[in-house]
Design a protein around this motif. Sequence first.
Motif, PDB file in Angstrom:
ATOM      1  N   CYS A   9      51.325 -56.537  22.028  1.00  0.00           N
ATOM      2  CA  CYS A   9      50.658 -55.332  22.522  1.00  0.00           C
ATOM      3  C   CYS A   9      50.165 -55.602  23.938  1.00  0.00           C
ATOM      4  N   TYR A  24      47.684 -53.644  27.323  1.00  0.00           N
ATOM      5  CA  TYR A  24      46.975 -52.508  27.909  1.00  0.00           C
ATOM      6  C   TYR A  24      46.565 -52.875  29.325  1.00  0.00           C
ATOM      7  N   ILE A  42      48.831 -48.049  27.265  1.00  0.00           N
ATOM      8  CA  ILE A  42      49.026 -49.136  26.308  1.00  0.00           C
ATOM      9  C   ILE A  42      50.483 -49.182  25.905  1.00  0.00           C
TER      10      ILE A  42
END
Length: 125
Positions: free
Chosen positions: A17, A19, A27
Amino acid sequence: MKMAYVAVFEKTANNWCAYVPDVPGCISAGDTWDEMLAMMREGLTAHIELMLEDGDPLPEPKMSIDDAVAHHAEPIEDWVMESYLEHGDPTPSLSTRFEFVEIDVRVPEPASSLSEPAREPAPVG
């Protein structure tokens, strides 16, 4: 125009992930590092280009890597951790990386520089 934003990359139990703290709402996630990185660059570029097209103020890349580390180190709220534990999920992050992501942004031409198409005069009648 080239821009470089600090991104926070996290390896979770299931995927990667990322961001960008300077661009709220930007994101990305992917099954692999390469997939997530490509999606982050594409998403960040599109996010900035759409903001420019809409005339929104451009989020300046202000955050340093040290700033991003401090921002990310803020404690995870109890309700988030309780949610993970309640569902038997592993803890949210296994490793975290802080790097700059460089993107090429297409800057739209100002509307005043675009000429209107020629129009036929209306028939008089």
